[in-house]
Design a protein around this motif. Structure first.
Motif, short mmCIF file in Angstrom:
data_model
loop_
_atom_site.label_atom_id
_atom_site.label_comp_id
_atom_site.label_asym_id
_atom_site.label_seq_id
_atom_site.Cartn_x
_atom_site.Cartn_y
_atom_site.Cartn_z
N ARG A 185 43.95 29.98 50.58
CA ARG A 185 44.50 31.30 50.80
C ARG A 185 43.46 32.54 50.42
O ARG A 185 43.67 33.56 50.94
N LEU A 212 47.27 46.90 48.75
CA LEU A 212 48.32 46.39 48.71
C LEU A 212 49.17 46.16 49.99
O LEU A 212 49.73 45.28 50.35
N ASP A 260 50.51 38.90 30.39
CA ASP A 260 50.85 37.84 31.53
C ASP A 260 52.26 37.37 31.43
O ASP A 260 53.03 37.35 32.46
N VAL A 269 51.91 31.50 39.78
CA VAL A 269 50.78 31.44 38.84
C VAL A 269 50.03 32.63 39.02
O VAL A 269 49.81 33.21 40.02
N THR A 270 49.48 32.99 37.82
CA THR A 270 48.54 34.10 37.68
C THR A 270 47.25 33.98 38.58
O THR A 270 46.48 32.86 38.16
N SER A 271 46.92 34.82 39.28
CA SER A 271 45.76 34.52 39.95
C SER A 271 44.61 35.66 39.23
O SER A 271 43.51 35.14 39.28
N SER A 272 45.08 36.77 38.73
CA SER A 272 43.99 37.35 38.12
C SER A 272 44.65 38.37 37.25
O SER A 272 45.93 38.93 37.36
N LEU A 273 44.02 38.88 35.99
CA LEU A 273 44.61 39.66 35.07
C LEU A 273 43.32 40.44 34.74
O LEU A 273 42.24 40.27 34.35
N LEU A 274 43.39 41.89 34.77
CA LEU A 274 42.60 42.99 34.31
C LEU A 274 43.20 43.49 33.23
O LEU A 274 44.49 43.92 33.08
N VAL A 295 51.81 41.91 42.72
CA VAL A 295 50.85 42.81 41.87
C VAL A 295 51.58 43.71 41.08
O VAL A 295 52.50 44.57 41.38
N ASN A 305 46.68 44.78 34.72
CA ASN A 305 47.20 44.58 36.24
C ASN A 305 47.11 43.03 36.42
O ASN A 305 46.12 42.37 36.23
N LEU A 352 52.54 33.68 44.78
CA LEU A 352 53.75 32.97 44.81
C LEU A 352 53.67 31.70 45.86
O LEU A 352 52.80 31.66 46.60
N LEU A 394 38.87 43.32 30.22
CA LEU A 394 38.55 41.93 30.64
C LEU A 394 39.14 41.76 32.09
O LEU A 394 40.38 41.82 31.98
N LEU A 395 38.35 41.27 32.88
CA LEU A 395 39.07 41.06 34.19
C LEU A 395 38.83 39.45 34.14
O LEU A 395 37.68 38.91 34.21
N MET A 396 40.22 38.57 34.32
CA MET A 396 40.06 37.03 34.60
C MET A 396 40.28 36.74 35.94
O MET A 396 41.49 37.25 36.34
N ASN A 397 39.61 35.88 36.75
CA ASN A 397 40.01 35.43 37.98
C ASN A 397 40.60 34.08 37.57
O ASN A 397 39.42 33.25 37.28
N PHE A 398 41.63 33.42 37.81
CA PHE A 398 41.98 32.00 37.81
C PHE A 398 41.64 31.43 38.92
O PHE A 398 42.23 31.89 40.02
#
Lengths: 143, 143, 143, 143
Positions: A114, B94, C67, C85-90, C117, C135, C140, D89-93
Protein backbone atom coordinates in the motif's frame (compact mmCIF):
# COMPACT_ATOMS: atom_id res chain seq x y z
CA UNK A 1 15.24 -3.76 5.71
CA UNK A 2 16.48 -6.50 3.43
CA UNK A 3 17.07 -4.02 0.66
CA UNK A 4 14.80 -4.64 -2.30
CA UNK A 5 16.36 -4.86 -5.74
CA UNK A 6 15.74 -1.85 -7.94
CA UNK A 7 13.78 -2.39 -11.14
CA UNK A 8 15.06 0.66 -13.00
CA UNK A 9 18.41 2.25 -13.72
CA UNK A 10 19.18 5.89 -12.96
CA UNK A 11 18.63 6.76 -16.64
CA UNK A 12 15.27 5.03 -16.65
CA UNK A 13 14.22 6.89 -13.50
CA UNK A 14 15.21 10.21 -15.07
CA UNK A 15 13.26 9.40 -18.23
CA UNK A 16 10.18 8.53 -16.13
CA UNK A 17 10.48 11.75 -14.12
CA UNK A 18 10.54 13.77 -17.32
CA UNK A 19 7.41 11.99 -18.45
CA UNK A 20 5.76 12.70 -15.10
CA UNK A 21 6.62 16.42 -15.21
CA UNK A 22 6.63 17.26 -18.92
CA UNK A 23 6.37 21.00 -18.33
CA UNK A 24 9.26 21.29 -15.89
CA UNK A 25 12.19 23.30 -17.25
CA UNK A 26 15.16 21.20 -18.34
CA UNK A 27 17.08 22.01 -15.17
CA UNK A 28 14.04 22.14 -12.92
CA UNK A 29 14.03 18.49 -11.92
CA UNK A 30 16.47 16.71 -9.65
CA UNK A 31 18.60 14.19 -11.50
CA UNK A 32 19.00 10.67 -10.19
CA UNK A 33 22.72 9.94 -10.27
CA UNK A 34 22.86 6.56 -8.54
CA UNK A 35 20.51 3.67 -7.81
CA UNK A 36 21.34 0.83 -5.43
CA UNK A 37 19.25 -1.72 -3.54
CA UNK A 38 16.90 0.33 -1.37
CA UNK A 39 18.60 3.62 -2.17
CA UNK A 40 18.94 6.42 -4.69
CA UNK A 41 21.09 9.53 -4.84
CA UNK A 42 19.61 12.59 -6.44
CA UNK A 43 21.11 16.00 -7.25
CA UNK A 44 19.30 19.23 -7.98
CA UNK A 45 21.33 21.96 -9.66
CA UNK A 46 21.54 25.16 -7.66
CA UNK A 47 19.90 28.32 -8.91
CA UNK A 48 19.83 31.70 -7.16
CA UNK A 49 16.02 31.69 -7.23
CA UNK A 50 16.11 29.06 -4.51
CA UNK A 51 17.38 31.46 -1.87
CA UNK A 52 15.44 33.01 0.95
CA UNK A 53 16.50 35.98 3.06
CA UNK A 54 19.77 35.22 4.77
CA UNK A 55 21.23 33.70 1.59
CA UNK A 56 20.08 30.20 2.46
CA UNK A 57 18.11 27.77 0.34
CA UNK A 58 14.45 28.12 1.22
CA UNK A 59 12.46 25.50 3.09
CA UNK A 60 9.90 24.93 0.31
CA UNK A 61 12.73 24.23 -2.14
CA UNK A 62 14.26 21.70 0.24
CA UNK A 63 10.89 20.07 0.86
CA UNK A 64 10.23 19.86 -2.87
CA UNK A 65 13.57 18.18 -3.48
CA UNK A 66 13.03 15.72 -0.63
CA UNK A 67 9.67 14.84 -2.14
CA UNK A 68 11.20 14.40 -5.61
CA UNK A 69 13.98 12.21 -4.23
CA UNK A 70 11.47 9.96 -2.49
CA UNK A 71 9.47 9.75 -5.72
CA UNK A 72 12.60 8.77 -7.66
CA UNK A 73 13.33 6.14 -5.00
CA UNK A 74 9.84 4.68 -5.27
CA UNK A 75 9.89 4.65 -9.08
CA UNK A 76 13.30 2.95 -9.07
CA UNK A 77 11.91 0.11 -6.94
CA UNK A 78 8.35 -0.36 -8.14
CA UNK A 79 8.88 0.58 -11.78
CA UNK A 80 6.53 2.57 -13.91
CA UNK A 81 3.89 3.62 -11.36
CA UNK A 82 3.57 7.31 -11.94
CA UNK A 83 0.41 7.48 -9.87
CA UNK A 84 2.16 7.06 -6.54
CA UNK A 85 1.30 10.13 -4.46
CA UNK A 86 2.83 11.64 -1.35
CA UNK A 87 0.65 11.04 1.67
CA UNK A 88 2.84 12.68 4.29
CA UNK A 89 6.16 14.45 4.58
CA UNK A 90 7.97 15.42 7.77
CA UNK A 91 10.92 17.72 7.34
CA UNK A 92 13.43 18.47 10.08
CA UNK A 93 15.48 21.56 9.28
CA UNK A 94 18.83 20.92 10.90
CA UNK A 95 21.01 23.84 9.83
CA UNK A 96 20.95 26.59 7.24
CA UNK A 97 21.46 25.24 3.71
CA UNK A 98 24.30 27.18 2.08
CA UNK A 99 23.97 27.91 -1.64
CA UNK A 100 25.10 25.03 -3.85
CA UNK A 101 23.85 21.96 -5.67
CA UNK A 102 21.49 20.05 -3.42
CA UNK A 103 22.30 16.40 -2.86
CA UNK A 104 19.67 14.01 -1.54
CA UNK A 105 20.30 10.48 -0.30
CA UNK A 106 17.01 8.59 -0.12
CA UNK A 107 16.58 5.21 1.56
CA UNK A 108 13.58 2.88 1.61
CA UNK A 109 12.58 2.10 5.18
CA UNK A 110 9.64 0.02 4.06
CA UNK A 111 8.08 -0.95 0.77
CA UNK A 112 4.69 -2.52 1.21
CA UNK A 113 1.73 -3.21 -1.00
CA UNK A 114 0.00 0.00 0.00
CA UNK A 115 2.76 2.43 0.69
CA UNK A 116 6.44 3.19 0.79
CA UNK A 117 8.21 4.94 3.68
CA UNK A 118 11.43 6.77 2.82
CA UNK A 119 14.18 8.50 4.75
CA UNK A 120 15.80 11.39 2.87
CA UNK A 121 18.89 13.37 3.90
CA UNK A 122 19.89 16.58 2.17
CA UNK A 123 23.16 18.49 2.04
CA UNK A 124 24.84 21.19 0.01
CA UNK A 125 28.23 21.68 1.64
CA UNK A 126 29.36 18.12 2.30
CA UNK A 127 27.74 14.78 3.12
CA UNK A 128 28.75 15.04 6.75
CA UNK A 129 26.83 18.32 7.14
CA UNK A 130 23.23 17.32 6.57
CA UNK A 131 21.04 20.42 6.35
CA UNK A 132 17.67 18.67 6.48
CA UNK A 133 16.19 15.25 6.93
CA UNK A 134 12.78 14.08 5.78
CA UNK A 135 10.45 11.17 6.26
CA UNK A 136 8.24 10.77 3.23
CA UNK A 137 5.36 8.34 2.82
CA UNK A 138 4.04 7.55 -0.64
CA UNK A 139 0.71 5.84 -1.22
CA UNK A 140 0.95 3.25 -3.97
CA UNK A 141 -1.88 2.54 -6.37
CA UNK A 142 -3.52 -0.74 -5.45
CA UNK A 143 -3.04 -3.19 -8.26
CA UNK B 1 -4.48 26.88 24.89
CA UNK B 2 -5.64 30.06 26.52
CA UNK B 3 -5.32 31.93 23.28
CA UNK B 4 -2.62 34.59 23.40
CA UNK B 5 -3.49 38.09 22.30
CA UNK B 6 -2.06 39.10 18.94
CA UNK B 7 0.38 41.99 18.88
CA UNK B 8 -0.08 42.92 15.23
CA UNK B 9 -2.99 43.53 12.89
CA UNK B 10 -3.36 41.76 9.56
CA UNK B 11 -2.02 44.83 7.77
CA UNK B 12 1.02 44.93 10.02
CA UNK B 13 1.70 41.25 9.42
CA UNK B 14 1.49 41.78 5.65
CA UNK B 15 3.88 44.72 5.86
CA UNK B 16 6.35 42.62 7.87
CA UNK B 17 6.13 39.74 5.40
CA UNK B 18 6.94 42.10 2.55
CA UNK B 19 9.97 43.30 4.49
CA UNK B 20 11.04 39.69 5.13
CA UNK B 21 10.73 38.72 1.44
CA UNK B 22 11.53 41.93 -0.43
CA UNK B 23 12.19 40.12 -3.71
CA UNK B 24 8.97 38.12 -3.80
CA UNK B 25 6.66 39.15 -6.64
CA UNK B 26 3.69 41.24 -5.57
CA UNK B 27 1.33 38.27 -5.77
CA UNK B 28 3.90 35.72 -4.63
CA UNK B 29 3.20 35.97 -0.92
CA UNK B 30 0.16 34.77 0.94
CA UNK B 31 -1.92 37.59 2.33
CA UNK B 32 -3.05 37.58 5.93
CA UNK B 33 -6.75 38.40 5.87
CA UNK B 34 -7.69 37.91 9.53
CA UNK B 35 -5.95 37.87 12.90
CA UNK B 36 -7.61 36.66 16.10
CA UNK B 37 -6.30 35.45 19.45
CA UNK B 38 -4.16 32.40 18.63
CA UNK B 39 -5.19 32.33 14.98
CA UNK B 40 -4.64 33.81 11.55
CA UNK B 41 -6.28 33.25 8.18
CA UNK B 42 -4.09 33.55 5.12
CA UNK B 43 -4.93 33.40 1.40
CA UNK B 44 -2.56 32.79 -1.48
CA UNK B 45 -3.84 33.74 -4.93
CA UNK B 46 -4.01 30.86 -7.37
CA UNK B 47 -1.71 30.78 -10.36
CA UNK B 48 -1.51 28.03 -13.00
CA UNK B 49 2.20 27.57 -12.29
CA UNK B 50 1.22 25.88 -9.03
CA UNK B 51 -0.18 22.82 -10.74
CA UNK B 52 1.40 19.42 -10.98
CA UNK B 53 0.35 16.61 -13.34
CA UNK B 54 -3.28 15.70 -12.73
CA UNK B 55 -4.29 19.38 -12.54
CA UNK B 56 -3.81 19.56 -8.80
CA UNK B 57 -1.83 22.05 -6.77
CA UNK B 58 1.60 20.59 -6.13
CA UNK B 59 2.82 19.43 -2.75
CA UNK B 60 5.76 21.85 -2.53
CA UNK B 61 3.37 24.77 -3.16
CA UNK B 62 1.07 23.58 -0.39
CA UNK B 63 4.00 23.07 1.97
CA UNK B 64 5.34 26.51 1.19
CA UNK B 65 1.98 28.11 1.93
CA UNK B 66 1.62 26.17 5.19
CA UNK B 67 5.05 27.40 6.22
CA UNK B 68 4.17 30.99 5.30
CA UNK B 69 0.90 30.80 7.22
CA UNK B 70 2.70 29.57 10.34
CA UNK B 71 5.22 32.38 9.96
CA UNK B 72 2.41 34.94 9.69
CA UNK B 73 0.83 33.41 12.81
CA UNK B 74 4.07 33.66 14.76
CA UNK B 75 4.74 37.23 13.66
CA UNK B 76 1.20 38.24 14.58
CA UNK B 77 1.75 36.99 18.14
CA UNK B 78 5.38 37.77 18.91
CA UNK B 79 5.68 40.94 16.87
CA UNK B 80 8.64 41.97 14.81
CA UNK B 81 10.87 38.88 15.10
CA UNK B 82 11.79 38.17 11.53
CA UNK B 83 14.50 35.75 12.57
CA UNK B 84 12.11 33.02 13.64
CA UNK B 85 12.97 29.95 11.56
CA UNK B 86 11.09 26.76 10.78
CA UNK B 87 12.54 23.83 12.66
CA UNK B 88 10.14 21.14 11.47
CA UNK B 89 7.12 20.76 9.27
CA UNK B 90 4.86 17.72 8.96
CA UNK B 91 2.40 17.77 6.11
CA UNK B 92 -0.47 15.33 5.73
CA UNK B 93 -1.86 15.35 2.22
CA UNK B 94 -5.51 14.50 2.65
CA UNK B 95 -7.01 14.85 -0.83
CA UNK B 96 -6.07 16.38 -4.16
CA UNK B 97 -6.08 20.20 -4.06
CA UNK B 98 -8.26 21.46 -6.90
CA UNK B 99 -7.10 24.68 -8.61
CA UNK B 100 -8.19 27.84 -6.79
CA UNK B 101 -7.05 30.35 -4.23
CA UNK B 102 -5.46 28.54 -1.32
CA UNK B 103 -6.87 29.32 2.11
CA UNK B 104 -4.89 28.50 5.25
CA UNK B 105 -6.24 28.57 8.79
CA UNK B 106 -3.34 28.56 11.26
CA UNK B 107 -3.71 28.04 15.00
CA UNK B 108 -1.14 28.33 17.78
CA UNK B 109 -0.96 25.10 19.75
CA UNK B 110 1.81 26.44 21.93
CA UNK B 111 3.83 29.61 22.17
CA UNK B 112 6.84 29.23 24.42
CA UNK B 113 10.03 31.11 24.99
CA UNK B 114 11.98 28.88 22.62
CA UNK B 115 9.50 27.83 20.00
CA UNK B 116 6.00 28.00 18.62
CA UNK B 117 3.97 24.99 17.50
CA UNK B 118 1.27 25.63 14.92
CA UNK B 119 -1.55 23.65 13.32
CA UNK B 120 -2.36 24.69 9.76
CA UNK B 121 -5.28 23.51 7.61
CA UNK B 122 -5.47 24.23 3.90
CA UNK B 123 -8.34 24.20 1.45
CA UNK B 124 -9.21 25.44 -2.00
CA UNK B 125 -12.76 24.23 -2.64
CA UNK B 126 -14.46 24.93 0.66
CA UNK B 127 -13.52 25.02 4.33
CA UNK B 128 -15.16 21.68 4.97
CA UNK B 129 -12.93 19.99 2.40
CA UNK B 130 -9.45 20.33 3.86
CA UNK B 131 -6.86 19.22 1.31
CA UNK B 132 -3.86 19.20 3.64
CA UNK B 133 -2.97 19.69 7.27
CA UNK B 134 0.40 20.68 8.68
CA UNK B 135 2.18 20.86 12.02
CA UNK B 136 4.83 23.51 11.91
CA UNK B 137 7.38 24.29 14.61
CA UNK B 138 9.20 27.60 14.58
CA UNK B 139 12.32 28.23 16.65
CA UNK B 140 12.24 31.67 18.21
CA UNK B 141 15.36 33.77 18.72
CA UNK B 142 16.31 33.74 22.38
CA UNK B 143 16.06 37.23 23.74
CA UNK C 1 -14.07 18.38 6.71
CA UNK C 2 -17.78 17.93 6.31
CA UNK C 3 -17.93 15.99 9.52
CA UNK C 4 -18.94 12.37 8.96
CA UNK C 5 -21.77 10.97 11.02
CA UNK C 6 -20.71 8.56 13.72
CA UNK C 7 -21.95 4.98 13.47
CA UNK C 8 -21.55 4.09 17.13
CA UNK C 9 -22.46 5.64 20.46
CA UNK C 10 -19.93 6.19 23.24
CA UNK C 11 -21.17 3.05 24.99
CA UNK C 12 -20.77 1.01 21.85
CA UNK C 13 -17.23 2.31 21.37
CA UNK C 14 -16.36 1.40 24.94
CA UNK C 15 -17.77 -2.10 24.49
CA UNK C 16 -15.71 -2.55 21.30
CA UNK C 17 -12.54 -1.34 23.02
CA UNK C 18 -13.05 -3.87 25.79
CA UNK C 19 -13.41 -6.60 23.16
CA UNK C 20 -10.23 -5.38 21.42
CA UNK C 21 -8.21 -5.40 24.64
CA UNK C 22 -9.77 -8.18 26.72
CA UNK C 23 -6.79 -8.44 29.06
CA UNK C 24 -6.53 -4.75 29.92
CA UNK C 25 -7.31 -4.04 33.58
CA UNK C 26 -10.74 -2.50 34.20
CA UNK C 27 -9.27 0.98 34.60
CA UNK C 28 -6.49 0.50 32.08
CA UNK C 29 -8.39 1.72 29.04
CA UNK C 30 -9.44 5.25 28.24
CA UNK C 31 -13.18 5.73 28.34
CA UNK C 32 -15.01 7.41 25.51
CA UNK C 33 -17.30 9.97 27.13
CA UNK C 34 -18.69 11.78 24.08
CA UNK C 35 -19.14 11.11 20.37
CA UNK C 36 -20.10 13.79 17.85
CA UNK C 37 -19.77 14.09 14.07
CA UNK C 38 -16.03 13.79 13.35
CA UNK C 39 -15.07 13.90 17.04
CA UNK C 40 -14.76 11.93 20.24
CA UNK C 41 -13.75 12.85 23.77
CA UNK C 42 -11.90 10.27 25.77
CA UNK C 43 -10.75 10.24 29.42
CA UNK C 44 -8.14 8.03 31.01
CA UNK C 45 -8.19 7.83 34.80
CA UNK C 46 -4.99 8.98 36.46
CA UNK C 47 -2.79 6.53 38.30
CA UNK C 48 0.52 7.29 40.03
CA UNK C 49 2.26 4.65 37.89
CA UNK C 50 1.98 7.05 34.96
CA UNK C 51 4.51 9.49 36.37
CA UNK C 52 8.07 9.99 35.28
CA UNK C 53 10.77 11.84 37.24
CA UNK C 54 9.68 15.42 37.83
CA UNK C 55 6.17 14.31 38.82
CA UNK C 56 4.84 14.62 35.29
CA UNK C 57 2.92 12.09 33.24
CA UNK C 58 5.39 10.20 31.07
CA UNK C 59 5.61 10.56 27.30
CA UNK C 60 4.85 6.91 26.53
CA UNK C 61 1.66 7.15 28.61
CA UNK C 62 0.57 10.24 26.71
CA UNK C 63 1.40 8.65 23.37
CA UNK C 64 -0.53 5.52 24.30
CA UNK C 65 -3.59 7.56 25.23
CA UNK C 66 -3.38 9.60 22.01
CA UNK C 67 -3.26 6.36 20.05
CA UNK C 68 -6.22 4.95 21.98
CA UNK C 69 -8.23 8.13 21.44
CA UNK C 70 -7.60 7.98 17.68
CA UNK C 71 -8.63 4.33 17.68
CA UNK C 72 -11.87 5.18 19.51
CA UNK C 73 -12.49 7.95 16.98
CA UNK C 74 -11.99 5.59 14.04
CA UNK C 75 -14.20 2.89 15.55
CA UNK C 76 -16.92 5.43 16.25
CA UNK C 77 -17.01 6.40 12.57
CA UNK C 78 -16.33 3.20 10.69
CA UNK C 79 -18.02 0.81 13.09
CA UNK C 80 -16.78 -2.60 14.06
CA UNK C 81 -13.38 -2.71 12.30
CA UNK C 82 -11.05 -3.84 15.03
CA UNK C 83 -8.27 -4.51 12.54
CA UNK C 84 -7.50 -0.86 11.92
CA UNK C 85 -3.84 -0.35 12.83
CA UNK C 86 -1.77 2.73 13.55
CA UNK C 87 0.55 3.52 10.69
CA UNK C 88 2.12 6.68 12.09
CA UNK C 89 1.93 8.89 15.14
CA UNK C 90 3.52 12.31 15.60
CA UNK C 91 3.47 13.68 19.11
CA UNK C 92 4.34 17.25 20.01
CA UNK C 93 5.00 17.64 23.73
CA UNK C 94 3.93 21.16 24.52
CA UNK C 95 4.28 21.46 28.29
CA UNK C 96 4.72 19.17 31.27
CA UNK C 97 1.56 17.14 31.98
CA UNK C 98 0.62 17.62 35.63
CA UNK C 99 -0.85 14.59 37.43
CA UNK C 100 -4.58 14.16 36.87
CA UNK C 101 -7.10 12.42 34.65
CA UNK C 102 -6.01 12.71 31.05
CA UNK C 103 -8.54 14.15 28.64
CA UNK C 104 -8.17 13.66 24.90
CA UNK C 105 -10.15 15.46 22.21
CA UNK C 106 -9.79 13.64 18.91
CA UNK C 107 -10.94 15.01 15.56
CA UNK C 108 -11.07 13.35 12.15
CA UNK C 109 -9.10 15.36 9.60
CA UNK C 110 -9.78 12.84 6.88
CA UNK C 111 -11.57 9.54 6.58
CA UNK C 112 -10.77 7.77 3.35
CA UNK C 113 -11.11 4.25 2.04
CA UNK C 114 -7.56 3.37 2.99
CA UNK C 115 -6.81 5.41 6.04
CA UNK C 116 -7.98 7.87 8.65
CA UNK C 117 -5.99 10.92 9.77
CA UNK C 118 -6.74 12.24 13.26
CA UNK C 119 -5.77 15.27 15.32
CA UNK C 120 -5.65 14.61 19.07
CA UNK C 121 -5.17 17.16 21.85
CA UNK C 122 -4.45 16.14 25.42
CA UNK C 123 -4.78 17.98 28.69
CA UNK C 124 -4.88 17.31 32.41
CA UNK C 125 -5.22 20.71 34.06
CA UNK C 126 -7.78 22.43 31.86
CA UNK C 127 -8.81 22.39 28.21
CA UNK C 128 -7.04 25.66 27.54
CA UNK C 129 -3.73 24.20 28.67
CA UNK C 130 -3.02 21.49 26.13
CA UNK C 131 -0.01 19.43 27.21
CA UNK C 132 0.45 17.48 23.99
CA UNK C 133 -0.91 17.27 20.49
CA UNK C 134 -0.75 14.30 18.16
CA UNK C 135 -1.36 13.45 14.53
CA UNK C 136 -2.31 9.83 14.18
CA UNK C 137 -2.84 7.91 10.94
CA UNK C 138 -4.71 4.62 11.00
CA UNK C 139 -4.63 2.18 8.10
CA UNK C 140 -8.05 0.71 7.46
CA UNK C 141 -8.58 -2.84 6.28
CA UNK C 142 -9.53 -2.83 2.61
CA UNK C 143 -12.98 -4.23 2.23
CA UNK D 1 26.86 14.73 10.11
CA UNK D 2 30.49 14.72 11.14
CA UNK D 3 29.76 12.31 13.94
CA UNK D 4 30.35 13.86 17.35
CA UNK D 5 32.51 11.98 19.81
CA UNK D 6 30.61 10.39 22.66
CA UNK D 7 31.38 11.60 26.17
CA UNK D 8 30.16 8.53 28.02
CA UNK D 9 30.62 4.77 27.73
CA UNK D 10 27.70 2.35 27.54
CA UNK D 11 28.14 1.54 31.25
CA UNK D 12 28.06 5.22 32.15
CA UNK D 13 24.89 5.73 30.09
CA UNK D 14 23.23 2.80 31.84
CA UNK D 15 24.21 4.17 35.25
CA UNK D 16 22.77 7.58 34.35
CA UNK D 17 19.52 6.03 33.09
CA UNK D 18 19.11 4.19 36.39
CA UNK D 19 19.59 7.49 38.21
CA UNK D 20 17.04 9.16 35.95
CA UNK D 21 14.43 6.43 36.52
CA UNK D 22 15.15 5.18 40.04
CA UNK D 23 11.76 3.50 40.38
CA UNK D 24 11.87 1.52 37.15
CA UNK D 25 12.01 -2.24 37.71
CA UNK D 26 15.44 -3.78 37.13
CA UNK D 27 14.43 -5.11 33.72
CA UNK D 28 12.15 -2.19 32.87
CA UNK D 29 14.76 -0.03 31.19
CA UNK D 30 16.43 -0.56 27.87
CA UNK D 31 20.13 -1.34 28.20
CA UNK D 32 22.68 0.51 26.11
CA UNK D 33 24.94 -2.15 24.64
CA UNK D 34 27.12 -0.07 22.31
CA UNK D 35 28.18 3.54 21.95
CA UNK D 36 29.96 4.91 18.86
CA UNK D 37 30.40 8.39 17.43
CA UNK D 38 26.89 9.67 16.76
CA UNK D 39 25.25 6.33 17.56
CA UNK D 40 24.06 4.01 20.29
CA UNK D 41 22.54 0.55 20.27
CA UNK D 42 19.98 -0.23 22.92
CA UNK D 43 18.16 -3.46 23.82
CA UNK D 44 15.01 -3.87 25.84
CA UNK D 45 14.30 -7.35 27.17
CA UNK D 46 11.05 -8.83 25.97
CA UNK D 47 8.22 -9.46 28.37
CA UNK D 48 4.78 -10.86 27.54
CA UNK D 49 3.13 -7.77 29.03
CA UNK D 50 4.29 -5.83 25.98
CA UNK D 51 1.91 -7.60 23.63
CA UNK D 52 -1.27 -6.27 22.14
CA UNK D 53 -4.01 -8.31 20.47
CA UNK D 54 -2.59 -10.19 17.52
CA UNK D 55 0.50 -11.24 19.52
CA UNK D 56 2.50 -8.22 18.44
CA UNK D 57 4.41 -5.74 20.58
CA UNK D 58 2.17 -2.76 21.21
CA UNK D 59 2.73 0.67 19.72
CA UNK D 60 3.11 2.47 23.07
CA UNK D 61 5.84 0.01 24.07
CA UNK D 62 7.69 0.63 20.81
CA UNK D 63 7.30 4.39 21.18
CA UNK D 64 8.58 4.26 24.74
CA UNK D 65 11.65 2.31 23.69
CA UNK D 66 12.36 4.68 20.79
CA UNK D 67 12.16 7.58 23.24
CA UNK D 68 14.49 5.83 25.69
CA UNK D 69 16.98 5.03 22.94
CA UNK D 70 17.06 8.67 21.84
CA UNK D 71 17.56 9.72 25.47
CA UNK D 72 20.48 7.29 25.83
CA UNK D 73 21.94 8.68 22.60
CA UNK D 74 21.68 12.25 23.85
CA UNK D 75 23.17 11.41 27.26
CA UNK D 76 26.04 9.55 25.61
CA UNK D 77 26.95 12.67 23.62
CA UNK D 78 26.20 15.57 25.94
CA UNK D 79 27.05 13.86 29.22
CA UNK D 80 25.19 14.24 32.45
CA UNK D 81 22.21 16.40 31.36
CA UNK D 82 19.28 14.53 32.78
CA UNK D 83 16.96 17.45 32.14
CA UNK D 84 16.84 16.96 28.38
CA UNK D 85 13.17 16.44 27.48
CA UNK D 86 11.45 15.05 24.41
CA UNK D 87 9.85 17.80 22.37
CA UNK D 88 8.50 15.68 19.52
CA UNK D 89 8.41 12.08 18.40
CA UNK D 90 7.23 10.76 15.04
CA UNK D 91 6.82 7.01 14.80
CA UNK D 92 6.28 5.14 11.56
CA UNK D 93 4.98 1.64 12.18
CA UNK D 94 6.38 -0.41 9.31
CA UNK D 95 5.36 -3.98 10.09
CA UNK D 96 4.04 -5.96 13.03
CA UNK D 97 6.69 -6.40 15.74
CA UNK D 98 6.96 -10.10 16.55
CA UNK D 99 7.62 -11.02 20.20
CA UNK D 100 11.30 -10.85 21.15
CA UNK D 101 13.92 -8.56 22.62
CA UNK D 102 13.61 -5.13 21.07
CA UNK D 103 16.73 -3.71 19.48
CA UNK D 104 17.02 0.00 18.77
CA UNK D 105 19.71 1.65 16.68
CA UNK D 106 19.73 5.39 17.34
CA UNK D 107 21.68 7.92 15.27
CA UNK D 108 22.24 11.63 15.86
CA UNK D 109 21.09 13.63 12.84
CA UNK D 110 21.90 16.91 14.53
CA UNK D 111 23.24 18.01 17.87
CA UNK D 112 22.86 21.72 18.42
CA UNK D 113 22.93 24.03 21.38
CA UNK D 114 19.17 23.92 21.80
CA UNK D 115 18.16 20.51 20.65
CA UNK D 116 19.13 17.12 19.34
CA UNK D 117 17.41 15.34 16.44
CA UNK D 118 17.66 11.56 16.39
CA UNK D 119 16.74 8.77 13.99
CA UNK D 120 15.80 5.50 15.68
CA UNK D 121 15.16 2.13 14.03
CA UNK D 122 13.64 -0.78 15.88
CA UNK D 123 13.58 -4.50 15.19
CA UNK D 124 12.87 -7.76 16.96
CA UNK D 125 13.36 -10.44 14.33
CA UNK D 126 16.51 -9.31 12.56
CA UNK D 127 18.21 -6.02 11.72
CA UNK D 128 17.09 -6.20 8.12
CA UNK D 129 13.44 -6.34 9.18
CA UNK D 130 12.87 -2.97 10.83
CA UNK D 131 9.44 -2.91 12.50
CA UNK D 132 9.34 0.81 13.27
CA UNK D 133 11.30 3.98 12.69
CA UNK D 134 11.17 7.13 14.76
CA UNK D 135 12.35 10.72 14.59
CA UNK D 136 12.83 12.08 18.06
CA UNK D 137 13.70 15.66 19.00
CA UNK D 138 15.06 16.42 22.46
CA UNK D 139 15.20 19.93 23.86
CA UNK D 140 18.44 20.55 25.70
CA UNK D 141 18.67 22.74 28.79
CA UNK D 142 20.26 26.04 27.87
CA UNK D 143 23.52 26.38 29.72
Amino acid sequence: MAAPQPKLTADEVNALMRRAFPDAPQDGLPKTVAVAPGRVTVVRAYSPGMLRPGQLISGPNLMGIADNAAYALVLAHVGDQLMAVTSSLLMNFLRGAKPGDIHAEAELLHLGRRNAVCDVRLWTESPDRICAQANVTYALPLS
